[in-house]
Scaffold this active site. Sequence first.
Site, PDB file in Angstrom:
ATOM      1  N   HIS A   1     -13.703  -2.797   0.594  1.00  9.64           N
ATOM      2  CA  HIS A   1     -12.474  -2.917   1.375  1.00  9.64           C
ATOM      3  C   HIS A   1     -12.839  -2.995   2.853  1.00  9.64           C
ATOM      4  O   HIS A   1     -13.754  -2.292   3.299  1.00  9.64           O
ATOM      5  CB  HIS A   1     -11.587  -1.681   1.164  1.00  9.64           C
ATOM      6  CG  HIS A   1     -11.000  -1.592  -0.219  1.00  9.64           C
ATOM      7  ND1 HIS A   1     -11.034  -0.442  -0.977  1.00  9.64           N
ATOM      8  CD2 HIS A   1     -10.338  -2.517  -0.958  1.00  9.64           C
ATOM      9  CE1 HIS A   1     -10.411  -0.671  -2.127  1.00  9.64           C
ATOM     10  NE2 HIS A   1      -9.993  -1.920  -2.147  1.00  9.64           N
TER      11      HIS A   1
ATOM     12  N   HIS B   1     -11.105  -6.610  -5.918  1.00  7.20           N
ATOM     13  CA  HIS B   1     -10.710  -5.923  -4.677  1.00  7.20           C
ATOM     14  C   HIS B   1     -11.630  -6.363  -3.547  1.00  7.20           C
ATOM     15  O   HIS B   1     -12.701  -6.910  -3.789  1.00  7.20           O
ATOM     16  CB  HIS B   1     -10.782  -4.406  -4.893  1.00  7.20           C
ATOM     17  CG  HIS B   1      -9.604  -3.884  -5.648  1.00  7.20           C
ATOM     18  ND1 HIS B   1      -8.635  -3.099  -5.072  1.00  7.20           N
ATOM     19  CD2 HIS B   1      -9.209  -4.096  -6.934  1.00  7.20           C
ATOM     20  CE1 HIS B   1      -7.707  -2.830  -5.971  1.00  7.20           C
ATOM     21  NE2 HIS B   1      -8.023  -3.408  -7.117  1.00  7.20           N
TER      22      HIS B   1
ATOM     23  N   GLY C   1     -11.071  -8.668  -1.091  1.00  8.18           N
ATOM     24  CA  GLY C   1     -11.115 -10.134  -0.991  1.00  8.18           C
ATOM     25  C   GLY C   1     -11.429 -10.661   0.399  1.00  8.18           C
ATOM     26  O   GLY C   1     -12.023 -11.739   0.540  1.00  8.18           O
ATOM     27  N   THR C   2     -11.082  -9.912   1.447  1.00  5.54           N
ATOM     28  CA  THR C   2     -11.311 -10.404   2.814  1.00  5.54           C
ATOM     29  C   THR C   2     -12.792 -10.629   3.075  1.00  5.54           C
ATOM     30  O   THR C   2     -13.595  -9.704   2.901  1.00  5.54           O
ATOM     31  CB  THR C   2     -10.756  -9.390   3.851  1.00  5.54           C
ATOM     32  OG1 THR C   2      -9.361  -9.246   3.614  1.00  5.54           O
ATOM     33  CG2 THR C   2     -11.023  -9.847   5.286  1.00  5.54           C
TER      34      THR C   2
ATOM     35  N   THR D   1      -7.093  -6.753   4.538  1.00  3.74           N
ATOM     36  CA  THR D   1      -7.612  -6.738   5.920  1.00  3.74           C
ATOM     37  C   THR D   1      -7.300  -8.055   6.647  1.00  3.74           C
ATOM     38  O   THR D   1      -6.878  -8.046   7.806  1.00  3.74           O
ATOM     39  CB  THR D   1      -9.139  -6.492   5.894  1.00  3.74           C
ATOM     40  OG1 THR D   1      -9.364  -5.252   5.210  1.00  3.74           O
ATOM     41  CG2 THR D   1      -9.736  -6.409   7.286  1.00  3.74           C
TER      42      THR D   1
ATOM     43  N   ASN E   1      -7.296  -9.461  -4.336  1.00  5.83           N
ATOM     44  CA  ASN E   1      -6.567  -8.668  -3.329  1.00  5.83           C
ATOM     45  C   ASN E   1      -6.996  -9.025  -1.909  1.00  5.83           C
ATOM     46  O   ASN E   1      -8.198  -9.028  -1.604  1.00  5.83           O
ATOM     47  CB  ASN E   1      -6.887  -7.186  -3.520  1.00  5.83           C
ATOM     48  CG  ASN E   1      -6.239  -6.594  -4.747  1.00  5.83           C
ATOM     49  OD1 ASN E   1      -5.593  -7.281  -5.520  1.00  5.83           O
ATOM     50  ND2 ASN E   1      -6.417  -5.300  -4.923  1.00  5.83           N
TER      51      ASN E   1
ATOM     52  N   ASP F   1      -0.288  -0.895  -4.654  1.00  8.91           N
ATOM     53  CA  ASP F   1      -1.753  -0.897  -4.603  1.00  8.91           C
ATOM     54  C   ASP F   1      -2.264   0.558  -4.651  1.00  8.91           C
ATOM     55  O   ASP F   1      -1.479   1.497  -4.399  1.00  8.91           O
ATOM     56  CB  ASP F   1      -2.171  -1.602  -3.285  1.00  8.91           C
ATOM     57  CG  ASP F   1      -3.618  -2.056  -3.285  1.00  8.91           C
ATOM     58  OD1 ASP F   1      -4.215  -2.148  -4.364  1.00  8.91           O
ATOM     59  OD2 ASP F   1      -4.144  -2.334  -2.183  1.00  8.91           O
TER      60      ASP F   1
ATOM     61  N   SER G   1       0.863  -1.191   0.000  1.00 10.84           N
ATOM     62  CA  SER G   1       0.000   0.000   0.000  1.00 10.84           C
ATOM     63  C   SER G   1       0.895   1.235   0.000  1.00 10.84           C
ATOM     64  O   SER G   1       2.082   1.152   0.343  1.00 10.84           O
ATOM     65  CB  SER G   1      -0.901   0.018   1.239  1.00 10.84           C
ATOM     66  OG  SER G   1      -0.133   0.364   2.379  1.00 10.84           O
TER      67      SER G   1
HETATM   68  P1  13P Z   1      -9.542  -6.215   1.801  1.00 13.05           P
HETATM   69  O1  13P Z   1      -8.891  -5.242   2.742  1.00 13.05           O
HETATM   70  O2  13P Z   1     -11.006  -6.253   1.930  1.00 13.05           O
HETATM   71  O3  13P Z   1      -8.894  -7.540   1.860  1.00 13.05           O
HETATM   72  O4  13P Z   1      -9.289  -5.632   0.315  1.00 13.05           O
HETATM   73  C1  13P Z   1      -7.999  -5.575  -0.158  1.00 13.05           C
HETATM   74  C2  13P Z   1      -7.883  -4.764  -1.383  1.00 13.05           C
HETATM   75  O5  13P Z   1      -8.754  -4.776  -2.234  1.00 13.05           O
HETATM   76  C3  13P Z   1      -6.672  -3.971  -1.552  1.00 13.05           C
HETATM   77  O6  13P Z   1      -6.705  -3.140  -2.658  1.00 13.05           O
END
Ligand code: 13P
Length: 285
Positions: free
Chosen positions: A180, A208, A210-211, A233, A230, A82, A50
């Site tokens: 996110h 984006h 993905g968590t 988190t 991605n 990112d 990041s």
């Molecule tokens: P998360 O924080 O939901 O995993 O998303 C990550 C992301 O998309 C980073 O660009």
Amino acid sequence: MGLENISKMLAKARQEKYAVGAFNILDYNSMKAVIAAAEQLNAPVIVQTSVATVKFWGTKPMISWFRQLAESAQVPVAIHLDHCKELDVITDCIEQGWTSVMIDASSKPFEENLAISQQVVDMARPKNISVEAELGAIVGVEDDIHVKHQDAHLADIEQSIRFCEKVRPDCFAPAIGTAHGLYKGQPKIAFELAEQIADKTGIPLALHGGTGLSEEVFAKCIALGCAKVNISTQLKHVFIDSFVDYHNSNSRQYNPLKVLGAQYQQLKEMVNENIKLFGSEGKAN
Ligand code: 13P
């Protein structure tokens, strides 16, 4: 094998219908855990940084850790910047050797986003550096980027086609309803929109947020054309919880290397699980 450009990695992923995991690392320990997990499963992987992390450590130390780990890696590894709005940070990463960068000018009006994204492609491509660009607005917090619910909106199909025709990014991140951070309730993913964008642009999509997505959602998005997933988190949570859990169960232990070792193992396991979910296990060759 080692260092590889994401355009080659993602083209293969799209063709063979799996996704490459892109994990937002925080330091050397987490970078090493991500690469070690990929090696263990013979999978390609993207080490993602990041803007806040890049500013915290500086580009020179980060690229030296990466080079040292990537050069001896037995799997393809890429280092990707990112969501970045700042052209000076992008320039610095390109000069230092990041293999790809994401220009996030999605908060600007469409024509401005297009022009800035095109400028970054013109800067990166002659150096064989790949570019990811975004359209629409993905809700939630990703380090310094905050998008409120009322400002979030999905990517428009016609604009996506025009954007990709003009900019030709190596990877495209349209907002398709993911978020996110942690999901509150079931995410409403615009699968049909993702499919149309992937089909009409022919460009591998980045998923984006993905968590917290389910196995079914990953499988569906990957089948429709998402070739990069991605995860940020989840990595942050494991990074901190592993430290806290270790200390809670070993409260007299003040050997920091033991704590770092426990953190490394847990990060590696988390990356391992995700690689399996994304179908990239065994896809290194
Ligand atoms: P998360 O924080 O939901 O995993 O998303 C990550 C992301 O998309 C980073 O660009």
